[in-house]
Write an enzyme that holds these catalytic residues in place. Sequence first.
Site, short mmCIF file in Angstrom:
data_model
loop_
_atom_site.label_atom_id
_atom_site.label_comp_id
_atom_site.label_asym_id
_atom_site.label_seq_id
_atom_site.Cartn_x
_atom_site.Cartn_y
_atom_site.Cartn_z
N ASP A 17 -3.51 32.53 -7.67
CA ASP A 17 -4.37 33.69 -7.96
C ASP A 17 -5.56 33.16 -8.77
OD1 ASP A 17 -5.26 36.38 -8.32
OD2 ASP A 17 -4.18 36.54 -10.21
N SER A 18 -6.45 34.07 -9.13
CA SER A 18 -7.61 33.67 -9.95
C SER A 18 -7.24 33.55 -11.43
CB SER A 18 -8.70 34.71 -9.80
OG SER A 18 -8.21 35.98 -10.23
N TYR A 49 -12.39 36.72 -9.00
CA TYR A 49 -12.69 36.64 -7.57
C TYR A 49 -13.31 37.94 -7.06
CZ TYR A 49 -9.85 32.38 -6.58
OH TYR A 49 -9.35 31.10 -6.51
N GLY A 50 -12.92 39.05 -7.68
CA GLY A 50 -13.27 40.38 -7.15
C GLY A 50 -14.74 40.58 -6.80
N CYS A 80 -2.83 37.15 -4.65
CA CYS A 80 -4.10 37.76 -5.03
C CYS A 80 -4.56 38.59 -3.83
CB CYS A 80 -5.10 36.65 -5.33
SG CYS A 80 -6.79 37.24 -5.56
N ASN A 81 -4.82 39.86 -4.07
CA ASN A 81 -5.25 40.73 -2.97
C ASN A 81 -6.62 40.32 -2.46
OD1 ASN A 81 -3.30 43.37 -2.90
ND2 ASN A 81 -3.37 42.44 -4.91
N THR A 82 -7.52 39.96 -3.39
CA THR A 82 -8.89 39.62 -3.00
C THR A 82 -8.88 38.38 -2.10
OG1 THR A 82 -9.47 40.37 -5.22
CG2 THR A 82 -11.20 39.29 -3.95
N GLU A 159 -6.81 40.40 -18.06
CA GLU A 159 -6.99 38.97 -18.32
C GLU A 159 -7.25 38.72 -19.80
OE1 GLU A 159 -6.61 36.94 -15.54
OE2 GLU A 159 -6.78 35.12 -16.73
N CYS A 191 -4.08 45.02 -6.80
CA CYS A 191 -4.58 43.80 -7.45
C CYS A 191 -3.40 43.31 -8.28
CB CYS A 191 -5.76 44.13 -8.35
SG CYS A 191 -6.24 42.77 -9.44
N HIS A 193 -3.21 41.81 -10.91
CA HIS A 193 -3.32 41.98 -12.36
C HIS A 193 -2.78 43.35 -12.79
CE1 HIS A 193 -5.94 38.49 -12.23
NE2 HIS A 193 -6.07 38.53 -13.55
N1 DGL Z 1 -5.53 39.34 -9.08
C1 DGL Z 1 -6.53 39.36 -8.09
C2 DGL Z 1 -6.27 40.36 -6.98
O1 DGL Z 1 -5.14 40.68 -6.72
C3 DGL Z 1 -7.98 39.17 -8.41
C4 DGL Z 1 -8.62 39.58 -9.66
C5 DGL Z 1 -9.99 38.96 -9.74
O2 DGL Z 1 -10.07 37.73 -9.85
O3 DGL Z 1 -11.00 39.70 -9.64
O4 DGL Z 1 -7.17 40.79 -6.32
#
Ligand code: DGL
Length: 276
Positions: A17-18, A49-50, A80-82, A159, A191, A193
């Site tokens: 993930d990020s 990443y978003g 990570c969804n993104t 975060e 997400c 997070h």
């Molecule tokens: N945890 C990540 C997700 O599921 C990304 C969060 C990020 O880096 O913006 O999308």
Amino acid sequence: MDRRAGAGDPRPIGIFDSGVGGLTVVRAIRERLPMEPTIYVADLLHFPYGPRFQDEVRGFAIDIIRYLESRDVKLVVIACNTATAAALNHARELFEVPIVGVISPGAQAAVEATKNNRVGVISTEGTMRSQEYLHAIKEIDPMVGVYQKACPELVDIVEAGEADSPRAEEVLRRDLDDIVRLGADTLVLGCTHYPLLKPAITRLYPGSFQLVDSATTTAAKVERHLDHSRLRAAGAEPRHEILVTAVPHQFDRIAANIFGDAVHAQEVQLWEKQTT
Ligand code: DGL
């Protein structure tokens, strides 16, 4: 490798993930599959990443998967969804190693959970722009209404280790307002997070939603895949590695809260010349 000796397949599962978010997936995998070794990479160098372009996130994801492949993982989980939205399909074309994403397990769980066919999805901007949840949910049941909302500030809050704080509650109240008014009975935490926001969400909206957490649904998918492909490890106490691509700052503290145990992330350099 001889897998008949009773040790199963001892190779680790690679997960990334990020930032800290994907650790919610690691925790769910460790709980469900306690004999499996894991290697986790948090790409703090490129967090978040978003807001980034899809092709940029795809590039980071491909580099991380290449690294994990060099570590001889038996399965990669894009926690990570993104990055799942940006890279899963492409990565499956590029790599031999099996790859699991977090979106389709969450979509499946949401369709199973909703009673009134109204599902809210909160995510990063990148995941929302990709429309992957909308398509994945409609593919399973076209009658389900999907209300999507990008909540980037919530990623920063988690975060920063403030998931259970007055600031988190204030932003959640603002971000979830539309979804509550539209009457969704199910909320996808789109997400990785966001599962850390569960206590605050439950406090603000007790009993309003069924919360779909892509961490637990993905762990269940990983278990099915390992069983189906006979890739389960057995025997020795598994080793877990947590790697970060930049200085961890708050990371070890938040990770320790997630696992209830001290965490010392190791830095790994995946890119020759560091990009930001
Ligand atoms: N945890 C990540 C997700 O599921 C990304 C969060 C990020 O880096 O913006 O999308």
